[in-house]
Design a protein around this motif. Structure first.
Motif, PDB file in Angstrom:
ATOM      1  N   LEU A 146       0.802  -1.220   0.000  1.00  0.00           N
ATOM      2  CA  LEU A 146       0.000   0.000   0.000  1.00  0.00           C
ATOM      3  C   LEU A 146       0.836   1.272   0.000  1.00  0.00           C
ATOM      4  CD1 LEU A 146      -3.074  -0.753   2.297  1.00  0.00           C
ATOM      5  CD2 LEU A 146      -3.142   0.283   0.022  1.00  0.00           C
ATOM      6  N   ASP A 147       2.154   1.148   0.118  1.00  0.00           N
ATOM      7  CA  ASP A 147       2.988   2.356   0.141  1.00  0.00           C
ATOM      8  C   ASP A 147       3.640   2.652  -1.200  1.00  0.00           C
ATOM      9  OD1 ASP A 147       4.743   0.224   0.201  1.00  0.00           O
ATOM     10  OD2 ASP A 147       6.061   1.082   1.736  1.00  0.00           O
ATOM     11  N   ILE A 148       3.236   1.977  -2.277  1.00  0.00           N
ATOM     12  CA  ILE A 148       3.846   2.242  -3.580  1.00  0.00           C
ATOM     13  C   ILE A 148       2.833   2.961  -4.477  1.00  0.00           C
ATOM     14  CG2 ILE A 148       5.354   0.252  -3.340  1.00  0.00           C
ATOM     15  CD1 ILE A 148       3.701  -1.213  -5.435  1.00  0.00           C
ATOM     16  N   PRO A 149       3.316   3.726  -5.470  1.00  0.00           N
ATOM     17  CA  PRO A 149       2.397   4.508  -6.312  1.00  0.00           C
ATOM     18  C   PRO A 149       1.317   3.674  -6.985  1.00  0.00           C
ATOM     19  CG  PRO A 149       4.658   5.217  -6.660  1.00  0.00           C
ATOM     20  CD  PRO A 149       4.728   3.996  -5.798  1.00  0.00           C
ATOM     21  N   ASP A 150       1.621   2.422  -7.300  1.00  0.00           N
ATOM     22  CA  ASP A 150       0.656   1.567  -7.990  1.00  0.00           C
ATOM     23  C   ASP A 150      -0.647   1.402  -7.217  1.00  0.00           C
ATOM     24  OD1 ASP A 150       2.742  -0.102 -10.063  1.00  0.00           O
ATOM     25  OD2 ASP A 150       3.591   0.693  -8.218  1.00  0.00           O
ATOM     26  N   MET A 151      -0.617   1.618  -5.903  1.00  0.00           N
ATOM     27  CA  MET A 151      -1.798   1.365  -5.078  1.00  0.00           C
ATOM     28  C   MET A 151      -2.600   2.635  -4.755  1.00  0.00           C
ATOM     29  SD  MET A 151      -2.301  -1.789  -4.652  1.00  0.00           S
ATOM     30  CE  MET A 151      -3.414  -1.863  -3.244  1.00  0.00           C
ATOM     31  N   LYS A 152      -2.254   3.752  -5.372  1.00  0.00           N
ATOM     32  CA  LYS A 152      -3.042   4.959  -5.166  1.00  0.00           C
ATOM     33  C   LYS A 152      -4.458   4.724  -5.681  1.00  0.00           C
ATOM     34  CE  LYS A 152      -3.176   9.925  -6.055  1.00  0.00           C
ATOM     35  NZ  LYS A 152      -2.556  11.084  -6.767  1.00  0.00           N
ATOM     36  N   ASP A 153      -5.439   5.099  -4.876  1.00  0.00           N
ATOM     37  CA  ASP A 153      -6.857   4.943  -5.230  1.00  0.00           C
ATOM     38  C   ASP A 153      -7.261   3.489  -5.410  1.00  0.00           C
ATOM     39  OD1 ASP A 153      -7.099   7.760  -5.268  1.00  0.00           O
ATOM     40  OD2 ASP A 153      -6.394   7.814  -7.348  1.00  0.00           O
ATOM     41  N   LYS A 154      -6.557   2.581  -4.741  1.00  0.00           N
ATOM     42  CA  LYS A 154      -6.914   1.161  -4.798  1.00  0.00           C
ATOM     43  C   LYS A 154      -7.000   0.612  -3.371  1.00  0.00           C
ATOM     44  CE  LYS A 154      -5.201   0.107  -9.412  1.00  0.00           C
ATOM     45  NZ  LYS A 154      -4.880   1.479  -9.830  1.00  0.00           N
TER      46      LYS A 154
END
Length: 659
Positions: free
Chosen positions: A103-111
């Protein structure tokens, strides 16, 4: 200065225990207490019934002066010392949130991540918590971590005891995973209705010296899955990651002068040692390979600061992955998947692993010739051989050097929260949640903003909080940690079934079988020497004991995880120099392997679930994969792997078993 003891600390700061299914009285062993321990004898890690022994975490207490110098280890056999231990482990996986990507990586923004077991309203019934347990140091009793349950079913989490000096020994569970309602398995990490008996939690002690109570800095214990390759370390260990974390924070110092033997050689050595668990690494970095850094002539050149070898050093350094330069190319080193790994594009810049910034800085200094080549004596092989002042740091490092900081996807022992400094009260020391303090309710979905926020879960930790992010049950992730993962539309002449890889240092991909080792070591006669070369080059799929669809393989792994072989060190006794003096060999697996090809389950091909659900499409997809790869049907596992589809874009109408 005074040598009076002003306070005490428990070491290691984070201890690692591992599950095992041996129930014999001697069916356990102590985990590493120095960073470079001697290898155990073949057969050590399983009992005479083929069950895997549990790895125990042993904790010691050291007395410190007011200015932080170590005075001595405090033990119960010292007449002026009194110690009582307390351990509180728990398993919260089933009551926590699903894992897609960190959850701390950009890929998980708004997910946001939804709850596991979202339909269960009694969330407490999903938490296995036996409560705090205490034990006086020096007691001959054992205390079971019993009393916790999952959906009303009792689940023991191990036990605690002390050794003859009163040091604490923590053993985890027996590796048993269960679903009280008998549901199927479909996911590498998010299987509702299931639990396992891994755990984690605080380790504390009350100590008096000469009748005076001391402040005691507490520790933490993590109970993790087994280590199936106990003498292999990954390129970036958990200790490397945490050392870099606190160097970046400024609370630990990087090496003032880079020393080749101490700082550079271990990194190169790890590339080479991965030859025993992955055929791709064996071919390139292994014995006789083009980048076998440990070959005497090559090692001598790499260890020399002379300008003569500057280009050699530069070529090694520039082969390492730089995400800004390399994007999502799988070609740069190391050939290991990263935090943002997905099976289909657009790929993340975190698709593949990089070395830590501190490792990178060390290697850059080495590349420039800014290092010394003075001999370094190495770590002691026994803790008792080290000066007492050095023992705490050795214990802290040894526990973490055999843990992974490769892809936190989610990982083996712990996952991505471990890299946030807010978790710590001091370097390597987890911040404990005070007794009676209640964690906030984060709701039925956990967003990235909430997870990383000031009131999020990355601060004070309670029992079960480190491992709750991990796969449930752990065996499904172990069975899914494969190499050469591809989607069906990315096959072709540049496809490599061996690379990149997930976690081979703990969960092997390809191994040297005992029967081939015996050929290499001339214990089985060959008609010609080429037979020995061929035997050494052969590698068998470590997962060859699993059969059927991906869902069926997950079910078998949960039931038969102890049947996998353990990669052990064996001597090469021929003495002709044709092969390494130490060869790592898979112990004979407990699966029924008669007639099973070595390459069964070599390749894992991800296809959309909807394709698998339609028989005609599934048959067509299988035919296309076999044609593109030129592989036999037994070598290829075709399935919907949710590990490669974190956002469910290919989920479609997957069957209950994920196939």
């Amino acid at each position: 200065m005074t040598d009076d003891i002003a306070f005490a600390r428990i070491h290691p700061a984070i201890g690692i225990a591992r599950v095992g299914n041996s129930t014999r009285e001697d069916g356990w062993f102590l985990g590493p207490e120095v960073p470079d321990p001697p290898a155990e004898q073949p057969g050590f890690y399983k009992d005479d019934q083929g069950a895997i022994k549990r790895q125990a975490a042993r904790f010691r207490i050291y007395g410190y002066t007011a200015d932080g110098r170590v005075v001595r280890e405090l033990t119960a056999d010292q007449p002026d010392v009194s110690i009582e231990w307390s351990v509180h482990v728990a398993n919260k996986k089933a009551a926590w949130y699903e894992f897609s990507l960190p959850l701390d990586i950009p890929d998980m923004k708004d997910k946001p991540e939804p709850w596991r077991n979202a339909k269960v309203t009694d969330r407490a019934s999903l938490i296995i918590d036996p409560g705090p347990k205490t034990l006086p140091a020096g007691s001959t009793e054992t205390v079971e971590f019993a009393g916790g349950s999952f959906l009303g079913t009792p689940v023991p989490l191990g036990r605690m005891q002390t050794d003859e000096a009163g040091r604490l020994i923590v053993l985890g569970g027996l590796g048993t995973s269960r679903n009280p309602k008998g549901g199927e398995l479909h996911s590498y990490g998010n299987n509702d209705g299931w639990c396992d008996d891994t755990s984690d939690g605080p380790v504390t002690a009350t100590v008096t010296v000469g009748g005076t109570p001391l402040r005691v800095d507490p520790a933490w214990v993590v109970v993790a899955p087994p280590n199936y390759a106990p003498d292999v370390r990954t390129v970036r260990t958990l200790y490397d990651l945490l050392y870099d974390l606190f160097v970046t924070q400024g609370t630990l110092e990087p090496p003032k002068t880079v020393n080749f033997d101490r700082d550079v050689k271990p990194i190169l050595h790890r590339f080479c040692e991965l030859q025993w668990v992955n055929k791709g690494f064996a071919t390139h970095f292994g014995f006789g390979g083009p980048e076998h850094f440990l070959a005497p002539d090559r090692l001598a050149a790499l260890a020399s600061p002379s300008p003569t070898h500057e280009e050699l050093r530069r070529q090694v350094y520039t082969s390492l992955r730089d995400p800004e330069r390399d994007g999502s190319s799988p070609v740069p080193w190391p050939w290991i998947y990263g935090d943002g790994m997905k099976g289909r594009g657009p790929f993340s810049l975190l698709q593949y692993l990089t070395v830590s910034p501190t490792q990178d800085a060390v290697l850059l200094s080495w590349t420039k010739g800014e290092f010394d080549a003075l001999p370094w004596p190495g770590f002691p092989q026994r803790l008792e051989d080290a000066p007492v002042a050095e023992q705490p740091a050795l214990l802290d490092r040894a526990a973490l050097d055999f843990c992974l900081a490769d892809a936190f996807h989610p990982g083996c022992e712990v996952t991505w929260p471990i890299r946030h400094t807010t978790l710590y009260s001091a370097p390597l020391r987890i911040r404990h949640r005070p007794a009676g303090s209640v964690e906030p309710d984060y709701g039925d979905r956990l967003t990235q903003a909430r997870a990383l926020g000031e009131d999020g879960p990355l601060h004070e930790q309670g029992p079960g909080d480190l491992t709750r992010w991990m796969a449930v049950p752990w065996q499904t992730d172990t069975a899914s940690c494969r190499s050469g993962y591809e989607s069906g539309n990315n096959l072709g002449p540049r496809y490599d079934p061996y690379l990149p890889t997930f976690w081979p240092a703990r969960v092997p991909n390809h191994v040297l079988k005992e029967s081939d080792y015996r050929i290499v070591n001339k214990e089985i006669t060959q008609t010609d020497e080429d037979g020995r070369e061929a035997a050494f080059a052969r590698r068998a799929s470590w997962l060859r004991g699993l059969k059927g669809s991906y869902g069926q393989q997950l079910k078998q792994a949960v039931a038969e995880w102890h049947a996998f072989g353990i990669v052990e060190v064996r001597p090469y006794t021929v003495g002709d120099g044709r092969f390494p003096e130490r060869i790592q060999v898979e112990s004979v697996p407990g699966f029924a392997l008669e007639g099973v090809p070595d390459n069964r389950n070599l390749i894992s091909i991800h296809v959309p679930a909807a394709t698998l659900a339609a028989e005609a499409l599934s048959t067509q997809a299988a035919g296309e994969v076999l044609a593109l790869t030129g592989r036999a049907p037994h070598e290829v596992t075709i399935g919907y792997f949710d590990k490669l589809d974190p956002f469910g874009e290919d989920a479609g109408v997957a069957g209950e078993d994920g196939s």
